[in-house]
Design a protein around this motif. Structure first.
Motif, PDB file in Angstrom:
ATOM      1  N   UNK A  38       0.753  -1.272  -0.029  1.00 10.07           N
ATOM      2  CA  UNK A  38       0.003  -0.033  -0.018  1.00 10.07           C
ATOM      3  C   UNK A  38       0.856   1.125  -0.100  1.00 10.07           C
ATOM      4  N   UNK A  39       0.579   2.279  -0.825  1.00  7.05           N
ATOM      5  CA  UNK A  39       1.568   3.373  -0.863  1.00  7.05           C
ATOM      6  C   UNK A  39       0.791   4.531  -0.246  1.00  7.05           C
ATOM      7  N   UNK A  82      11.545  -1.013  -7.332  1.00 10.36           N
ATOM      8  CA  UNK A  82      12.678  -1.415  -6.038  1.00 10.36           C
ATOM      9  C   UNK A  82      11.861  -2.055  -4.848  1.00 10.36           C
ATOM     10  N   UNK A  83      12.027  -3.504  -4.929  1.00 14.34           N
ATOM     11  CA  UNK A  83      11.464  -3.986  -4.111  1.00 14.34           C
ATOM     12  C   UNK A  83      12.056  -4.925  -2.839  1.00 14.34           C
ATOM     13  N   UNK A  84      11.581  -4.651  -1.804  1.00 15.95           N
ATOM     14  CA  UNK A  84      12.029  -5.372  -0.567  1.00 15.95           C
ATOM     15  C   UNK A  84      11.057  -6.147  -0.078  1.00 15.95           C
ATOM     16  N   UNK A  85      11.339  -6.966   1.162  1.00 16.90           N
ATOM     17  CA  UNK A  85       9.986  -7.683   1.609  1.00 16.90           C
ATOM     18  C   UNK A  85       9.310  -6.757   2.551  1.00 16.90           C
ATOM     19  N   UNK A  86       9.683  -5.590   2.907  1.00 23.87           N
ATOM     20  CA  UNK A  86       8.739  -4.849   3.780  1.00 23.87           C
ATOM     21  C   UNK A  86       8.426  -3.420   2.984  1.00 23.87           C
ATOM     22  N   UNK A  88       8.840  -0.889  -0.838  1.00 24.31           N
ATOM     23  CA  UNK A  88       8.875  -0.814  -2.305  1.00 24.31           C
ATOM     24  C   UNK A  88       8.829   0.421  -2.822  1.00 24.31           C
ATOM     25  N   UNK A  89       9.636   0.722  -3.678  1.00 22.08           N
ATOM     26  CA  UNK A  89       9.313   2.049  -4.572  1.00 22.08           C
ATOM     27  C   UNK A  89       8.976   1.764  -5.979  1.00 22.08           C
ATOM     28  N   UNK A  99       6.361   6.421  -6.040  1.00 23.44           N
ATOM     29  CA  UNK A  99       5.650   6.209  -4.867  1.00 23.44           C
ATOM     30  C   UNK A  99       6.384   5.409  -3.976  1.00 23.44           C
ATOM     31  N   UNK A 100       6.402   5.924  -2.579  1.00 30.43           N
ATOM     32  CA  UNK A 100       7.170   4.898  -1.896  1.00 30.43           C
ATOM     33  C   UNK A 100       5.864   4.061  -0.963  1.00 30.43           C
ATOM     34  N   UNK A 101       6.110   2.724  -0.851  1.00 31.99           N
ATOM     35  CA  UNK A 101       5.079   1.951  -0.295  1.00 31.99           C
ATOM     36  C   UNK A 101       5.616   0.844   0.613  1.00 31.99           C
ATOM     37  N   UNK A 102       4.731   0.552   1.308  1.00 34.95           N
ATOM     38  CA  UNK A 102       4.959  -0.485   2.455  1.00 34.95           C
ATOM     39  C   UNK A 102       4.159  -1.915   2.304  1.00 34.95           C
ATOM     40  N   UNK A 103       4.672  -2.957   2.983  1.00 34.68           N
ATOM     41  CA  UNK A 103       3.807  -4.058   2.957  1.00 34.68           C
ATOM     42  C   UNK A 103       2.797  -3.867   3.649  1.00 34.68           C
ATOM     43  N   UNK A 104       1.673  -4.321   2.936  1.00 36.46           N
ATOM     44  CA  UNK A 104       0.210  -4.256   3.720  1.00 36.46           C
ATOM     45  C   UNK A 104      -0.026  -5.486   4.734  1.00 36.46           C
TER      46      UNK A 104
END
Length: 105
Positions: A38-39, A82-86, A88-89, A99-104
């Motif tokens: 979710x961003x 650009x994805x990590x486990x918690x 993503x951009x 957009x900066x986003x985090x794990x839902x």
């Protein structure tokens, strides 16, 4: 009506269900993991990590992004993830939106 002719509809249903289950199992086995993000602006997207690429699903469609830096950066030339486990951009190169986003959770 011979007994063999009565069994054809039942056999057809069994073959169709078996083919559907086999296809579903193959699709599920090919995915390594799915992450929902979710961003900050409320938009959401799903990243399905596959062996050699990711599948990005958002409100504008489904995109296959090739690994640029495996496990970290993926792109199709228009979208960069650009994805990590918690975190993503998600960058849209044509519109210049990032957009900066985090794990839902």
């Amino acid at each position: 009506m011979p007994l063999a002719l009565k069994r054809i509809p039942s056999l057809s249903v069994v073959v169709a269900v078996t083919a559907l289950l086999a296809t579903t199992a193959w699709t599920a086995a090919s995915a390594q993991s799915n992450l929902n993000f979710v961003c900050e602006d409320g938009d959401r997207f799903v990243v399905e990590f596959l062996e050699d690429h990711v599948r990005l699903r958002d409100g504008s469609g489904i995109f296959a992004l090739a690994a640029v830096v495996p496990g970290k950066i993926y792109s199709d030339g228009r979208i960069v993830l650009h994805a990590g486990r918690t975190r993503a951009t998600l960058e849209r190169i044509d519109s210049g939106v990032s957009r900066e986003c985090t794990i839902e959770s």
